[in-house]
Design a protein around this motif. Structure first.
Motif, PDB file in Angstrom:
ATOM      1  N   ALA A   1       0.848  -1.193   0.000  1.00 34.95           N
ATOM      2  CA  ALA A   1       0.000   0.000   0.000  1.00 34.95           C
ATOM      3  C   ALA A   1       0.881   1.239   0.000  1.00 34.95           C
ATOM      4  CB  ALA A   1      -0.915   0.001   1.226  1.00 34.95           C
ATOM      5  N   ASP A   2       0.368   2.314  -0.559  1.00 35.78           N
ATOM      6  CA  ASP A   2       1.114   3.568  -0.534  1.00 35.78           C
ATOM      7  C   ASP A   2       1.491   3.917   0.904  1.00 35.78           C
ATOM      8  OD1 ASP A   2       0.867   3.773  -3.237  1.00 35.78           O
ATOM      9  OD2 ASP A   2      -0.608   5.393  -3.219  1.00 35.78           O
ATOM     10  N   GLY A   3       2.766   4.212   1.093  1.00 32.62           N
ATOM     11  CA  GLY A   3       3.253   4.562   2.422  1.00 32.62           C
ATOM     12  C   GLY A   3       3.887   3.416   3.177  1.00 32.62           C
ATOM     13  N   ASP A   4       3.764   2.179   2.670  1.00 32.69           N
ATOM     14  CA  ASP A   4       4.402   1.041   3.339  1.00 32.69           C
ATOM     15  C   ASP A   4       5.913   1.228   3.391  1.00 32.69           C
ATOM     16  OD1 ASP A   4       2.020  -0.222   3.761  1.00 32.69           O
ATOM     17  OD2 ASP A   4       2.376  -1.883   2.368  1.00 32.69           O
ATOM     18  N   GLU A   5       6.509   0.778   4.494  1.00 26.96           N
ATOM     19  CA  GLU A   5       7.954   0.856   4.635  1.00 26.96           C
ATOM     20  C   GLU A   5       8.605  -0.270   3.833  1.00 26.96           C
ATOM     21  OE1 GLU A   5      11.451   1.258   8.042  1.00 26.96           O
ATOM     22  OE2 GLU A   5       9.372   0.842   8.619  1.00 26.96           O
ATOM     23  N   VAL A   6       9.646   0.069   3.091  1.00 30.91           N
ATOM     24  CA  VAL A   6      10.373  -0.909   2.286  1.00 30.91           C
ATOM     25  C   VAL A   6      11.870  -0.686   2.455  1.00 30.91           C
ATOM     26  CG1 VAL A   6       8.511  -1.120   0.582  1.00 30.91           C
ATOM     27  CG2 VAL A   6      10.349   0.557   0.215  1.00 30.91           C
ATOM     28  N   LEU A   7      12.636  -1.644   1.977  1.00 30.07           N
ATOM     29  CA  LEU A   7      14.092  -1.564   2.010  1.00 30.07           C
ATOM     30  C   LEU A   7      14.626  -1.928   0.639  1.00 30.07           C
ATOM     31  CD1 LEU A   7      16.925  -1.553   3.424  1.00 30.07           C
ATOM     32  CD2 LEU A   7      16.492  -3.963   4.007  1.00 30.07           C
ATOM     33  N   VAL A   8      15.558  -1.122   0.135  1.00 24.29           N
ATOM     34  CA  VAL A   8      16.234  -1.443  -1.119  1.00 24.29           C
ATOM     35  C   VAL A   8      17.724  -1.595  -0.825  1.00 24.29           C
ATOM     36  CG1 VAL A   8      16.639  -0.836  -3.521  1.00 24.29           C
ATOM     37  CG2 VAL A   8      14.543  -0.054  -2.375  1.00 24.29           C
ATOM     38  N   ILE A   9      18.284  -2.729  -1.225  1.00 20.78           N
ATOM     39  CA  ILE A   9      19.694  -3.028  -0.968  1.00 20.78           C
ATOM     40  C   ILE A   9      20.481  -2.900  -2.268  1.00 20.78           C
ATOM     41  CG2 ILE A   9      21.340  -4.761  -0.164  1.00 20.78           C
ATOM     42  CD1 ILE A   9      19.015  -6.012   1.434  1.00 20.78           C
TER      43      ILE A   9
ATOM     44  N   ALA B   1       2.140  -2.884 -19.864  1.00 23.18           N
ATOM     45  CA  ALA B   1       2.434  -4.148 -19.174  1.00 23.18           C
ATOM     46  C   ALA B   1       3.283  -3.947 -17.930  1.00 23.18           C
ATOM     47  CB  ALA B   1       3.145  -5.104 -20.130  1.00 23.18           C
ATOM     48  N   ILE B   2       3.574  -2.686 -17.582  1.00 25.80           N
ATOM     49  CA  ILE B   2       4.369  -2.422 -16.380  1.00 25.80           C
ATOM     50  C   ILE B   2       3.680  -1.365 -15.518  1.00 25.80           C
ATOM     51  CG2 ILE B   2       6.572  -3.082 -17.419  1.00 25.80           C
ATOM     52  CD1 ILE B   2       7.190  -0.193 -17.933  1.00 25.80           C
ATOM     53  N   VAL B   3       4.086  -1.332 -14.256  1.00 29.07           N
ATOM     54  CA  VAL B   3       3.530  -0.399 -13.279  1.00 29.07           C
ATOM     55  C   VAL B   3       4.686   0.322 -12.597  1.00 29.07           C
ATOM     56  CG1 VAL B   3       2.156  -0.167 -11.166  1.00 29.07           C
ATOM     57  CG2 VAL B   3       1.511  -1.860 -12.901  1.00 29.07           C
ATOM     58  N   GLY B   4       4.568   1.619 -12.419  1.00 33.35           N
ATOM     59  CA  GLY B   4       5.631   2.402 -11.811  1.00 33.35           C
ATOM     60  C   GLY B   4       5.623   2.333 -10.292  1.00 33.35           C
ATOM     61  N   ILE B   5       6.800   2.489  -9.712  1.00 36.94           N
ATOM     62  CA  ILE B   5       6.930   2.601  -8.264  1.00 36.94           C
ATOM     63  C   ILE B   5       7.857   3.766  -7.937  1.00 36.94           C
ATOM     64  CG2 ILE B   5       6.484   0.161  -7.765  1.00 36.94           C
ATOM     65  CD1 ILE B   5       9.491  -0.249  -7.494  1.00 36.94           C
ATOM     66  N   GLU B   6       7.614   4.350  -6.790  1.00 35.57           N
ATOM     67  CA  GLU B   6       8.404   5.490  -6.321  1.00 35.57           C
ATOM     68  C   GLU B   6       8.668   5.283  -4.836  1.00 35.57           C
ATOM     69  OE1 GLU B   6       7.916   9.928  -7.658  1.00 35.57           O
ATOM     70  OE2 GLU B   6       6.471   9.494  -6.060  1.00 35.57           O
ATOM     71  N   ILE B   7       9.908   5.508  -4.413  1.00 36.73           N
ATOM     72  CA  ILE B   7      10.282   5.299  -3.013  1.00 36.73           C
ATOM     73  C   ILE B   7      10.944   6.563  -2.476  1.00 36.73           C
ATOM     74  CG2 ILE B   7      11.683   3.953  -1.406  1.00 36.73           C
ATOM     75  CD1 ILE B   7      11.474   1.636  -3.471  1.00 36.73           C
ATOM     76  N   ASP B   8      10.323   7.155  -1.470  1.00 37.04           N
ATOM     77  CA  ASP B   8      10.893   8.308  -0.782  1.00 37.04           C
ATOM     78  C   ASP B   8      11.862   7.775   0.272  1.00 37.04           C
ATOM     79  OD1 ASP B   8      11.387  10.813   0.345  1.00 37.04           O
ATOM     80  OD2 ASP B   8       9.668  10.667   1.690  1.00 37.04           O
ATOM     81  N   ILE B   9      13.147   8.014   0.085  1.00 37.65           N
ATOM     82  CA  ILE B   9      14.159   7.474   1.000  1.00 37.65           C
ATOM     83  C   ILE B   9      14.134   8.245   2.312  1.00 37.65           C
ATOM     84  CG2 ILE B   9      16.610   6.989   1.342  1.00 37.65           C
ATOM     85  CD1 ILE B   9      16.901   6.939  -1.716  1.00 37.65           C
ATOM     86  N   THR B  10      13.984   7.512   3.413  1.00 39.78           N
ATOM     87  CA  THR B  10      13.950   8.142   4.735  1.00 39.78           C
ATOM     88  C   THR B  10      15.253   7.940   5.507  1.00 39.78           C
ATOM     89  OG1 THR B  10      12.941   6.127   5.655  1.00 39.78           O
ATOM     90  CG2 THR B  10      11.453   7.894   4.926  1.00 39.78           C
TER      91      THR B  10
END
Length: 210
Positions: A69-77, A160-169
């Motif tokens: 969901a929008d706003g979920d916390e994620v991690l990118v390594i 066929a694709i969906v965009g994602i955006e991550i605000d780095i905290t």
């Protein structure tokens, strides 16, 4: 991430440089089935947000974009260069015989909040920018462009694709580069890695004071 102070890298420009040099990140999410990881190329925009913003895309068939969901916390390594380090490379080993193998490596953990961007304009922009960046390296004399294909075909592919955006905290950097060794042992590692063409690690280990 276990992060001894000797290996902690906090300079934003250094962390951002590794993320740009190694843009294929492992996006870790928490969904209905538990933890999941997807490996995606990201674009980093350091002008947006306190620590920057990551953009990318996933296949529409990938359940990721429906399970977060929008706003979920994620991690990118993001992982940079790495190499096994033999005790034989330490001059001190040949005196005391009290050294063990280890591994040198560089990683950046980008914590943030995800937003799903399921709109054609956003996705088209992400694909265009990623393509321009990486075609310059892959095919500098004749880079592929989206206009090389018919508009109808590109429209189908974008659909066929969906965009994602991550605000780095938060950004955490671990650059394990023999900083805990005496200088002659670190120099021995540098020489061994240079002989093995581990140019990225050599460059970082010889960059000067941190």
């Amino acid at each position: 991430m276990y992060l001894p102070s000797a290996f902690e890298e906090t300079r934003p420009e250094v962390l951002h440089a590794l993320m740009r040099e190694h843009p294929l990140g492992a996006l870790v999410t928490q969904g209905p089935a538990g933890l999941d990881a997807n490996h995606l190329p990201f674009e980093l925009d350091t002008s947006r947000g306190t620590h920057g913003t990551l953009t990318g895309h996933v296949a529409r068939a990938n359940p990721l974009w429906r399970e977060v969901a929008d706003g979920d916390e994620v991690l990118v390594i993001f992982k940079g260069g790495d190499a096994y380090v033999s005790p034989n490379w330490y001059p001190s080993k040949h005196e005391s015989h009290q050294q063990v193998p280890t591994w040198n490596y560089c990683v950046v953990h980008a914590h943030g909040h995800i937003k799903i961007r399921d709109d054609e304009k956003f996705v088209r922009g992400v694909v265009a920018r990623l393509t321009r960046t990486h075609e310059k390296q892959a095919e500098p004399d004749s880079p592929w462009k989206m206009t090389d294909s018919s508009p109808d075909y590109i429209a189908r592919m974008l659909g066929a694709i969906v965009g994602i955006e991550i605000d780095i905290t938060r950004l955490l950097g671990k650059f394990k580069l023999s900083q805990n060794r005496e200088q002659r042992d670190a120099d021995g590692v540098v020489q061994a890695l240079r002989d093995r063409h581990q140019d990225e690690l050599v460059r970082l280990m010889t960059a000067g004071p941190r």
